[in-house]
Design a protein around this motif. Structure first.
Motif, PDB file in Angstrom:
ATOM      1  N   ASP A 234       0.855  -1.193   0.000  1.00  0.00           N
ATOM      2  CA  ASP A 234       0.000   0.000   0.000  1.00  0.00           C
ATOM      3  C   ASP A 234       0.888   1.239   0.000  1.00  0.00           C
ATOM      4  OD1 ASP A 234      -2.135   1.709   0.115  1.00  0.00           O
ATOM      5  OD2 ASP A 234      -2.560   1.362   2.243  1.00  0.00           O
ATOM      6  N   SER A 269      -0.087   3.911  -7.964  1.00  0.00           N
ATOM      7  CA  SER A 269      -0.385   3.037  -6.833  1.00  0.00           C
ATOM      8  C   SER A 269       0.386   1.738  -7.035  1.00  0.00           C
ATOM      9  CB  SER A 269      -1.883   2.746  -6.749  1.00  0.00           C
ATOM     10  OG  SER A 269      -2.122   1.697  -5.828  1.00  0.00           O
ATOM     11  N   LYS A 271       0.178  -0.775  -5.088  1.00  0.00           N
ATOM     12  CA  LYS A 271      -0.625  -1.910  -4.628  1.00  0.00           C
ATOM     13  C   LYS A 271      -1.063  -2.771  -5.798  1.00  0.00           C
ATOM     14  CE  LYS A 271      -4.080  -2.959  -1.162  1.00  0.00           C
ATOM     15  NZ  LYS A 271      -4.990  -2.367  -0.149  1.00  0.00           N
TER      16      LYS A 271
END
Length: 302
Positions: A234, A269, A271
């Motif tokens: 994350d 991102s 993630k």
């Protein structure tokens, strides 16, 4: 879910013209003043107001001290005016050392930190010394998330990887920058860059013309490759990269070739390795992105 509003300023600085480049940055910010409401983090490129290519210590000394002071003052004033954290690349002098750095100014207008480039590119080695290592701060006043990691351009690549090609292809386990931030638990990585489309020692035939879409695709792919150990985490990568071009003769080379920069300022991102938003490889402008946050700071409970 809380969020973090970030902005990346992508500019094409005129080499050595610090005051003019600052005025241009102010104009870009003014043009997007409505979108800048609520921004908590503003990131600018590497050497944002000074230009990137300098052939020697004596050459960069022309702008080093005055240009650094002007840049720092602009960062502090802009951070206070916008009520946000400002991160901006510049050259600076520390004692007898000349360093390629990033300053971090807080929303109160005070200097929070100075980050030094650790992995020097060929262009840096004409004038700069390497910093003492990568950095990640548990808390950056004004940001609702931490730890916050930092990096400057070549930092993301292996140390001292040179031509001939492929000069940015590391061994599979050689991810110094990404592994540092993985081990530090960095949740946000702030990255200032002047990413070059060609190495200054490339043969002329390597300076091929590519359209913006291809340049951006290759640039994003390169950054994601170098951040591979952070995939699935994350973590958000916030990058401000410059555009424009500079002649190789600024490096003392007897050449009519020009270094072109890759732009593609972005928020990624890690993630799911998705690009939330990016600018093109040639436009000047401001990228504004709202990053959803699932948490702020990691628990310190045992």
């Amino acid at each position: 879910m809380r969020g973090l509003r970030v902005a990346c300023l992508q500019n094409a600085p005129a080499h050595g013209c610090v005051r003019e480049n600052i005025a241009r940055a102010d104009a870009l910010l003014q043009a997007r003043s409505a979108d800048m409401e609520g921004v908590q983090l503003l990131v600018l490129p590497e050497m944002a107001f000074m230009g990137y290519q300098w052939r020697s210590k004596e050459h960069i000394d022309e702008v080093l001290d005055d240009g650094g002071a002007l840049t720092l003052e602009w960062c502090k004033q802009t951070a206070k005016r916008l009520g946000c954290v400002v991160c901006c690349g510049l050259a600076r002098r520390s004692m007898r050392r000349r360093l390629n750095s990033m300053v971090v100014a807080g929303p109160d207008g005070q200097l929070v930190d100075t980050i030094d480039k650790t992995h020097l590119y060929a262009t840096d080695k004409t004038w700069a010394e390497a910093g003492d290592g990568f950095q990640s701060r548990y808390v950056v006043p004004g940001l609702p998330i931490g730890p916050v990691g930092f990096g400057i351009c070549m930092d993301i690549n292996p140390r001292d990887f040179q031509v001939p090609r492929p000069y940015f292809q590391a061994p599979p386990d050689d991810y110094e920058f990404a592994m540092y931030h993985l081990n530090a638990g960095s949740r946000l990585i702030v990255f200032s860059s002047a990413w070059c489309r060609n190495h200054p020692d490339d043969v002329p035939e390597a300076y091929v013309e590519k359209d913006d879409a291809q340049v951006s695709a290759e640039t994003l792919s390169a950054w994601l490759r170098r951040l591979e150990p952070l995939r699935g985490q994350d973590v958000h990568f916030v990058c401000a990269d410059r555009v424009g071009e500079e002649p190789l003769r600024l490096l003392g080379k007897d050449s009519e070739l020009r270094t072109r920069f890759s732009g593609t300022s972005c928020v990624i991102s890690l993630k799911d390795a998705s690009v939330l938003k990016a600018l093109s490889a040639s436009e000047e402008g401001i990228l504004v992105v709202d990053i959803p946050l699932s948490g702020g700071f990691p628990s310190t409970e045992v």
